[in-house]
Design an enzyme around this catalytic site. Sequence first.
Site, PDB file in Angstrom:
ATOM      1  N   PRO A 294       0.801  -1.222   0.000  1.00  0.00           N
ATOM      2  CA  PRO A 294       0.000   0.000   0.000  1.00  0.00           C
ATOM      3  C   PRO A 294       0.833   1.271   0.000  1.00  0.00           C
ATOM      4  CG  PRO A 294      -0.117  -1.121   2.121  1.00  0.00           C
ATOM      5  CD  PRO A 294       0.516  -2.065   1.174  1.00  0.00           C
ATOM      6  N   ASN A 295       0.380   2.230  -0.800  1.00  0.00           N
ATOM      7  CA  ASN A 295       0.924   3.588  -0.887  1.00  0.00           C
ATOM      8  C   ASN A 295       2.259   3.689  -1.600  1.00  0.00           C
ATOM      9  OD1 ASN A 295      -1.234   4.883   0.636  1.00  0.00           O
ATOM     10  ND2 ASN A 295      -0.377   3.877   2.435  1.00  0.00           N
ATOM     11  N   ARG A 302       4.028  11.220  -1.469  1.00  0.00           N
ATOM     12  CA  ARG A 302       3.927  11.037  -0.017  1.00  0.00           C
ATOM     13  C   ARG A 302       5.261  11.334   0.674  1.00  0.00           C
ATOM     14  NH1 ARG A 302       4.696   4.681   1.268  1.00  0.00           N
ATOM     15  NH2 ARG A 302       4.087   5.444   3.332  1.00  0.00           N
ATOM     16  N   TYR A 307      10.699   9.331   1.853  1.00  0.00           N
ATOM     17  CA  TYR A 307      10.768   8.387   0.743  1.00  0.00           C
ATOM     18  C   TYR A 307      11.410   8.961  -0.518  1.00  0.00           C
ATOM     19  CZ  TYR A 307       7.546   5.817   3.724  1.00  0.00           C
ATOM     20  OH  TYR A 307       6.985   5.164   4.781  1.00  0.00           O
ATOM     21  N   ASN A 359       8.048  -5.315  -0.795  1.00  0.00           N
ATOM     22  CA  ASN A 359       7.951  -4.193   0.129  1.00  0.00           C
ATOM     23  C   ASN A 359       6.502  -4.162   0.593  1.00  0.00           C
ATOM     24  OD1 ASN A 359       7.710  -1.762   1.478  1.00  0.00           O
ATOM     25  ND2 ASN A 359       8.995  -0.622   0.046  1.00  0.00           N
ATOM     26  N   ALA A 362       2.911  -0.811   5.047  1.00  0.00           N
ATOM     27  CA  ALA A 362       2.457  -0.885   6.445  1.00  0.00           C
ATOM     28  C   ALA A 362       2.062  -2.294   6.857  1.00  0.00           C
ATOM     29  CB  ALA A 362       1.283   0.079   6.647  1.00  0.00           C
ATOM     30  N   GLU A 383      12.781  -8.935   1.798  1.00  0.00           N
ATOM     31  CA  GLU A 383      11.915  -7.816   2.179  1.00  0.00           C
ATOM     32  C   GLU A 383      12.702  -6.520   2.056  1.00  0.00           C
ATOM     33  OE1 GLU A 383       9.179  -8.034   5.652  1.00  0.00           O
ATOM     34  OE2 GLU A 383      10.410  -6.375   6.422  1.00  0.00           O
ATOM     35  N   HIS A 385      12.667  -2.140   2.332  1.00  0.00           N
ATOM     36  CA  HIS A 385      12.038  -0.897   2.788  1.00  0.00           C
ATOM     37  C   HIS A 385      12.907   0.273   2.348  1.00  0.00           C
ATOM     38  CE1 HIS A 385       8.982  -2.913   5.157  1.00  0.00           C
ATOM     39  NE2 HIS A 385       9.932  -3.725   5.583  1.00  0.00           N
ATOM     40  N   ARG A 392      12.709   5.065  12.839  1.00  0.00           N
ATOM     41  CA  ARG A 392      11.399   5.716  12.762  1.00  0.00           C
ATOM     42  C   ARG A 392      10.554   5.345  13.981  1.00  0.00           C
ATOM     43  NH1 ARG A 392       8.747   5.264   7.004  1.00  0.00           N
ATOM     44  NH2 ARG A 392       7.573   7.005   7.906  1.00  0.00           N
TER      45      ARG A 392
END
Length: 430
Positions: A294-295, A302, A307, A359, A362, A383, A385, A392
């Site tokens: 998502p996103n 964003r 990012y 990725n 969330a 995975e 990111h 964070r």
Amino acid sequence: MGNVVLIGFMGCGKSSVAVKLSYRLKRQMTDTDKLIEKKQGKSIREIFEQDGEEAFRRMETEVLRELKETAKNQVISAGGGTPLQEENRALLKQIGKVVYLRAKPETLYDRLKEDDTRPLLLGNEDLLGRICTMLEQRKEAYEAAADLIVDVDNKPFGQMLFEIERGLRPPYRTAENREDGLRPGFQHSRPFGANGFRRFERTTGELQRETGLTRESGAAQGNIVPQENGMMQGNYVPQGDGVPQENRVPQESSVTAAAAGQVPEALDSGRTAENRLPDSPVRPLRKLLVINGPNLNFLGIREKGVYGTQDYNYLLNLIAQKGLESRAAITVFQSNHEGEIIDRIQQAYFDHTEAIIINPGAYTHYSYAIRDALASVPMPKVEVHISNIMRREPFRRVSVTAPACDRQIYGHGLNGYLEAIDFVMRRMER
């Protein structure tokens, strides 16, 4: 590529797409309705009210005749009713490559329900019904005029622009060309579907051999090719002694024998039959899958401080170039829905995918369902990111999906995807 002409129903986004495409191609943008308004000194609505629709259609034809003689390397947005006349359809094709931006009635309704500048839609209590009727009446004319059809529903501008450029790319010509001048596997203006509209399209095998990349978005699938190359920009953090321990890529861990790359014999034999030529000196393409959660499609929009400023289209280009360099056929899938991501992971088992780079967005922090799906498929998995999740918010430091993968890469910006591709390629070589 010559001129590019955009056609479609009112509200499909012709003008907006034309502006962005003109920036992308560095060309002049022309709107036929604006040309008519400038020549007549009044708005389209005033022309309809004072002169009538028939007079307006004559003006459209006259403008097309002028553009046929004067337009050079332009992006042209044509009025919604322009393709309805046979003469206009012929003129459009003579002007340039025609792209039909196709939208569903519901999409058009959402965009037009507050618009009072469309003379043909004014005074209709059942606006959706009116749109459905007009769209059905115009469908055949739009498809007859089109060289390329691009569906615009729920698509960001970047994806639409990518599909337009991809679809209008001319066929390559080599010594292997057939007598008709087309390379095997390239479908040039071929009939497509019951209505026989035309579309420029490469077969999947041809595309993968040449670009190493296909693309999927949600349930829809399609092929794309890289448009441009460039150096990685943004929040890439190099490895080395100067990088804090928590920001370094963790060492690989063998979760299970399957995760370590021991692909079942049935999958390996299927891959051999599908991709490998007997006695071929060329190494077969590796089949990789990149999943974005998502996103991720909102990259460049964003939280740019986290990012980076590069958009999702840039990421696709980056992966495409890496596919070329690595001799990998890479499928990129993006979805904002958990179930679709799970379905795509499961599909990878059956379509002979050899490695997955994911990725989860969330979902990383709480989707045990995605974790279980990853653990179910016997292939290397990484995975990724973009940001440094360990620096964070506390909830982002926990990944429930990483234990089902062979490696986790974070804090390396978009380059993390490239590192993941290198990792799985080395793993498969073993």
